[in-house]
Design an enzyme around this catalytic site. Structure first.
Site: not given
Ligand code: 13P
Length: 252
Positions: A11, A173
């Site tokens: 991200k 998340g």
């Molecule tokens: P998390 O693993 O932080 O929950 O994020 C998942 C995600 O959006 C992967 O693209």
């Protein structure tokens, strides 16, 4: 037999300097590990340095987004040709954060997938429902709408190079993963829709990942399910040691 795939979606995290440090650590832990295909998707600014560090290793490069036009006056956007030239083998399209914050429609997501395939880049197409959809029993409806936009554009021979990721938005998340059984049920549903639209061979070949709060504690039980072929990982992919453990889930 579908080879497990674990992809790290960084991200909007990591400067170039931080990316170098993370990749070097990752290489120490997982370079040469063959049981899982490993993809890292750093931000655009770190793609070049990532490519320099991981070429000739077992780690594969991916990006987080792409534009569906070839080139031109699209300020701030990145084309498929640019990603191809920098060495990306994969690109994430239709992540819920892009659908939500940047108002990407299912049709735009499908066009991005098509454009990446035109340049030999495999799209990881994300689908998934919001909490309100799950609570009102609309999970399948939402996932189907997102898939049908892709099915309307991609031909059978293109599907061989597609990866899907089922990411329930309420699980991203939040530390609140879907249960392995729930995730597997929706992934099986996705596979059934692919079979209906294309054929059984394609449906059995395509890898469908689960994403949403995947960690060291839940990876093994997710991967034990019949139809979950890997994980799209956010938070945990930002640290070398825990991400490497996910990659080597067979040894947990
Ligand atoms: P998390 O693993 O932080 O929950 O994020 C998942 C995600 O959006 C992967 O693209």
């Amino acid at each position: 037999m579908r080879k497990p795939l674990v992809a790290g979606n960084w991200k909007m995290n990591k400067t170039v300097t931080e990316s170098v440090a993370l990749i070097k650590e990752l290489l120490d832990f997982i370079d040469g590990y063959q049981k899982t295909e490993v993809v890292i998707c750093p931000p655009f600014t770190s793609l070049w340095v990532a490519r320099e560090l991981i070429q000739d290793t077992s780690i594969i490069l991916g990006a987080q987004n792409i534009h569906y036009q070839n080139e031109g006056a699209y300020t701030g956007e990145i084309s498929a040709r640019m990603l191809q030239n920098i060495g990306c083998s994969y690109v994430i399209v239709g992540h819920s954060e892009r659908r939500d914050y940047f108002k990407e429609s299912s049709e735009v997501v499908a066009r991005k997938a098509e454009q990446s395939l035109n340049f030999g880049i495999k799209p990881i197409i994300c689908v998934g429902e919001k909490l309100v959809d799950r609570e009102t029993g609309k999970t399948r409806e939402v996932v189907k709408e997102e898939l049908e936009a892709v099915f309307a554009i991609l031909k059978a021979k293109e599907m061989a190079n597609v990866v899907f990721a089922y990411e329930p938005i309420w699980a991203i998340g939040t530390g609140k993963s879907a249960t392995p059984q729930d995730a597997n049920e929706i992934i099986k549903y996705i596979r059934a829709l692919i079979e209906d639209k294309y054929n059984e061979t394609i449906a059995q070949k395509i890898r469908i990942l689960y994403g949403g709060s995947v960690n060291q504690e839940n990876i093994s039980s997710l991967m034990a399910e019949s139809d979950i072929d890997g994980a799209l990982v956010g938070g945990v992919s930002l640290q070398a040691m825990p991400f490497s453990k996910l990659v080597k889930f067979q040894q947990l």
